[in-house]
Write a protein that holds these residues in place. Structure first.
Motif, PDB file in Angstrom:
ATOM      1  N   GLN A  60       0.855  -1.186   0.000  1.00 18.71           N
ATOM      2  CA  GLN A  60       0.000   0.000   0.000  1.00 18.71           C
ATOM      3  C   GLN A  60       0.893   1.238   0.000  1.00 18.71           C
ATOM      4  OE1 GLN A  60      -3.267   0.021   2.808  1.00 18.71           O
ATOM      5  NE2 GLN A  60      -3.524   2.248   2.685  1.00 18.71           N
ATOM      6  N   LYS A  61       0.894   1.948  -1.113  1.00 21.08           N
ATOM      7  CA  LYS A  61       1.818   3.063  -1.296  1.00 21.08           C
ATOM      8  C   LYS A  61       1.289   4.391  -0.769  1.00 21.08           C
ATOM      9  CE  LYS A  61       3.730   0.903  -5.440  1.00 21.08           C
ATOM     10  NZ  LYS A  61       3.941   1.026  -6.913  1.00 21.08           N
ATOM     11  N   GLU A  62      -0.020   4.456  -0.521  1.00 19.61           N
ATOM     12  CA  GLU A  62      -0.627   5.695  -0.044  1.00 19.61           C
ATOM     13  C   GLU A  62      -1.513   5.416   1.167  1.00 19.61           C
ATOM     14  OE1 GLU A  62      -1.335   8.377  -3.951  1.00 19.61           O
ATOM     15  OE2 GLU A  62      -2.302   6.416  -4.018  1.00 19.61           O
ATOM     16  N   ILE A  63      -1.726   6.442   1.969  1.00 24.01           N
ATOM     17  CA  ILE A  63      -2.630   6.319   3.112  1.00 24.01           C
ATOM     18  C   ILE A  63      -4.002   6.798   2.652  1.00 24.01           C
ATOM     19  CG2 ILE A  63      -3.118   7.014   5.484  1.00 24.01           C
ATOM     20  CD1 ILE A  63      -0.122   7.622   5.790  1.00 24.01           C
ATOM     21  N   TYR A  64      -4.873   5.850   2.362  1.00 18.18           N
ATOM     22  CA  TYR A  64      -6.202   6.202   1.874  1.00 18.18           C
ATOM     23  C   TYR A  64      -7.070   6.695   3.031  1.00 18.18           C
ATOM     24  CZ  TYR A  64      -4.729   3.682  -2.270  1.00 18.18           C
ATOM     25  OH  TYR A  64      -4.036   3.272  -3.379  1.00 18.18           O
ATOM     26  N   PHE A  65      -7.880   7.700   2.732  1.00 23.67           N
ATOM     27  CA  PHE A  65      -8.782   8.210   3.763  1.00 23.67           C
ATOM     28  C   PHE A  65     -10.108   8.619   3.143  1.00 23.67           C
ATOM     29  CE2 PHE A  65      -6.788  12.144   2.258  1.00 23.67           C
ATOM     30  CZ  PHE A  65      -7.848  13.043   2.228  1.00 23.67           C
ATOM     31  N   VAL A  66     -11.112   8.686   3.995  1.00 24.89           N
ATOM     32  CA  VAL A  66     -12.426   9.177   3.584  1.00 24.89           C
ATOM     33  C   VAL A  66     -13.035   9.915   4.766  1.00 24.89           C
ATOM     34  CG1 VAL A  66     -13.632   7.049   4.260  1.00 24.89           C
ATOM     35  CG2 VAL A  66     -14.648   8.561   2.555  1.00 24.89           C
ATOM     36  N   LYS A  86      -4.212  10.057   0.563  1.00 22.95           N
ATOM     37  CA  LYS A  86      -4.976  10.024  -0.679  1.00 22.95           C
ATOM     38  C   LYS A  86      -6.448   9.790  -0.376  1.00 22.95           C
ATOM     39  CE  LYS A  86      -5.934   9.737  -5.052  1.00 22.95           C
ATOM     40  NZ  LYS A  86      -5.964  10.963  -5.878  1.00 22.95           N
ATOM     41  N   SER A  87      -7.279  10.758  -0.763  1.00 24.81           N
ATOM     42  CA  SER A  87      -8.724  10.611  -0.582  1.00 24.81           C
ATOM     43  C   SER A  87      -9.269   9.613  -1.590  1.00 24.81           C
ATOM     44  CB  SER A  87      -9.418  11.963  -0.768  1.00 24.81           C
ATOM     45  OG  SER A  87     -10.821  11.793  -0.817  1.00 24.81           O
ATOM     46  N   ILE A  88     -10.131   8.715  -1.132  1.00 25.42           N
ATOM     47  CA  ILE A  88     -10.705   7.733  -2.053  1.00 25.42           C
ATOM     48  C   ILE A  88     -11.848   8.317  -2.875  1.00 25.42           C
ATOM     49  CG2 ILE A  88     -10.050   5.776  -0.603  1.00 25.42           C
ATOM     50  CD1 ILE A  88     -12.966   5.592   0.290  1.00 25.42           C
ATOM     51  N   THR A  89     -12.221   9.570  -2.589  1.00 21.97           N
ATOM     52  CA  THR A  89     -13.301  10.209  -3.344  1.00 21.97           C
ATOM     53  C   THR A  89     -12.787  11.311  -4.268  1.00 21.97           C
ATOM     54  OG1 THR A  89     -13.757  11.851  -1.613  1.00 21.97           O
ATOM     55  CG2 THR A  89     -14.947   9.755  -1.487  1.00 21.97           C
ATOM     56  N   GLN A  90     -11.475  11.361  -4.457  1.00 20.85           N
ATOM     57  CA  GLN A  90     -10.902  12.407  -5.299  1.00 20.85           C
ATOM     58  C   GLN A  90      -9.852  11.838  -6.254  1.00 20.85           C
ATOM     59  OE1 GLN A  90     -10.018  15.213  -1.790  1.00 20.85           O
ATOM     60  NE2 GLN A  90     -10.575  16.632  -3.433  1.00 20.85           N
ATOM     61  N   GLY A  91      -9.818  12.411  -7.451  1.00 19.39           N
ATOM     62  CA  GLY A  91      -8.776  12.050  -8.403  1.00 19.39           C
ATOM     63  C   GLY A  91      -8.827  10.595  -8.841  1.00 19.39           C
ATOM     64  N   ASP A  92      -7.690  10.110  -9.323  1.00 19.72           N
ATOM     65  CA  ASP A  92      -7.568   8.742  -9.823  1.00 19.72           C
ATOM     66  C   ASP A  92      -6.840   7.890  -8.790  1.00 19.72           C
ATOM     67  OD1 ASP A  92      -7.375   6.443 -11.274  1.00 19.72           O
ATOM     68  OD2 ASP A  92      -5.960   7.220 -12.758  1.00 19.72           O
ATOM     69  N   LEU A  93      -7.435   6.775  -8.405  1.00 16.32           N
ATOM     70  CA  LEU A  93      -6.810   5.902  -7.406  1.00 16.32           C
ATOM     71  C   LEU A  93      -5.771   4.969  -8.021  1.00 16.32           C
ATOM     72  CD1 LEU A  93      -9.851   4.893  -5.161  1.00 16.32           C
ATOM     73  CD2 LEU A  93      -8.286   6.824  -4.928  1.00 16.32           C
ATOM     74  N   ASP A  94      -5.855   4.740  -9.327  1.00 18.22           N
ATOM     75  CA  ASP A  94      -4.877   3.910 -10.048  1.00 18.22           C
ATOM     76  C   ASP A  94      -4.681   2.551  -9.367  1.00 18.22           C
ATOM     77  OD1 ASP A  94      -3.105   3.301 -12.078  1.00 18.22           O
ATOM     78  OD2 ASP A  94      -1.372   4.151 -11.041  1.00 18.22           O
ATOM     79  N   LEU A  95      -5.773   1.825  -9.187  1.00 20.38           N
ATOM     80  CA  LEU A  95      -5.716   0.525  -8.519  1.00 20.38           C
ATOM     81  C   LEU A  95      -5.952  -0.648  -9.468  1.00 20.38           C
ATOM     82  CD1 LEU A  95      -7.700   1.343  -5.246  1.00 20.38           C
ATOM     83  CD2 LEU A  95      -5.235   1.022  -5.481  1.00 20.38           C
ATOM     84  N   MET A  96      -6.197  -0.357 -10.729  1.00 19.52           N
ATOM     85  CA  MET A  96      -6.511  -1.420 -11.682  1.00 19.52           C
ATOM     86  C   MET A  96      -5.253  -2.018 -12.301  1.00 19.52           C
ATOM     87  SD  MET A  96      -9.872  -0.247 -13.830  1.00 19.52           S
ATOM     88  CE  MET A  96     -11.507  -0.550 -13.160  1.00 19.52           C
ATOM     89  N   SER A  97      -5.355  -3.289 -12.633  1.00 15.19           N
ATOM     90  CA  SER A  97      -4.283  -3.949 -13.368  1.00 15.19           C
ATOM     91  C   SER A  97      -4.333  -3.491 -14.822  1.00 15.19           C
ATOM     92  CB  SER A  97      -4.458  -5.467 -13.296  1.00 15.19           C
ATOM     93  OG  SER A  97      -5.647  -5.852 -13.978  1.00 15.19           O
TER      94      SER A  97
END
Length: 207
Positions: free
Chosen positions: A5-11, A59-70
């Motif tokens: 996990q490269k970022e600290i996701y938050f909401v 990193k907010s999970i409701t903003q921008g691109d999360l880039d989690l897809m293969s």
């Protein structure tokens, strides 16, 4: 937190329960990543100031691109974009005054639709600022409507655009209002929303 996990996701939300239920977290949870829940009005402002913790960015999970897809998943989304272009063009035209974009989601897994914003002002920050005495109506987060590429609703909308294009306007507004309600944002015309839903139910049950 998982090593990959490269970022600290938050909401942000009014409660842990509401944070837990937010649809934008679906793909993050599927990856097994941890999400920081912010339930105090000042939390997100503090996060904006801190920017990172122990060299990991927030990193907010409701903003921008999360880039989690293969790469395979990204290619599938690209193909879906091409095959449903008419749907997105139609919805963008209907909602052009209230959203900056309508696009396929890379964060949804089960829900059909969600609302996200660009980097910067978030929906929760918008709500907090709106409560201040000298609040400006122009202080609003960018609104981007996202549709789930894996949800059957998208194929249904394609059929609507192809066979009954006059109905796409109501469908677009229903989707947008639903997304606003899930974000805890007010909808512009609750009476119209109710009417559109009722008409949709009547149409569906008559078949």
């Amino acid at each position: 937190m998982p090593e990959d996990q490269k970022e600290i996701y938050f909401v942000s939300g009014e409660s842990i329960e509401k944070c837990e239920a937010i649809p934008q977290s679906e793909r993050v949870k599927e990856k097994g990543y941890e999400i920081l829940y912010l339930t105090d009005d000042v939390d997100e402002f503090v996060i904006q100031i801190m920017q990172n913790y122990k060299e990991k960015p927030f990193k907010s999970i409701t903003q921008g691109d999360l880039d989690l897809m293969s790469e395979e998943e990204k290619e599938a989304v690209k193909q879906k974009e091409e095959s449903t272009k008419d749907v997105f063009d139609a919805i963008k035209e209907v909602l052009k005054d209230v959203v900056s974009d309508v696009r396929l989601s890379t964060r949804l897994k089960n829900h059909p639709v969600c609302l996200v914003s660009d980097e910067g002002l978030s929906f929760e920050m918008e709500k907090v600022l709106a409560q201040m005495p000298d609040a400006e109506a122009s202080m609003k987060a960018t609104r981007i409507l996202e549709l789930n590429p894996e949800h059957p609703l998208l194929d249904t909308l394609s059929e609507v655009v192809k066979n009954d294009p006059d109905k796409i306007e109501d469908a677009a507004w229903i989707l947008y209002d639903q997304a606003c309600l899930m974000e805890g944002l007010p909808i512009e015309n609750p009476m119209e929303f109710s009417r559109k839903l009722s008409d949709l139910m009547i149409s569906a049950y008559r078949k």
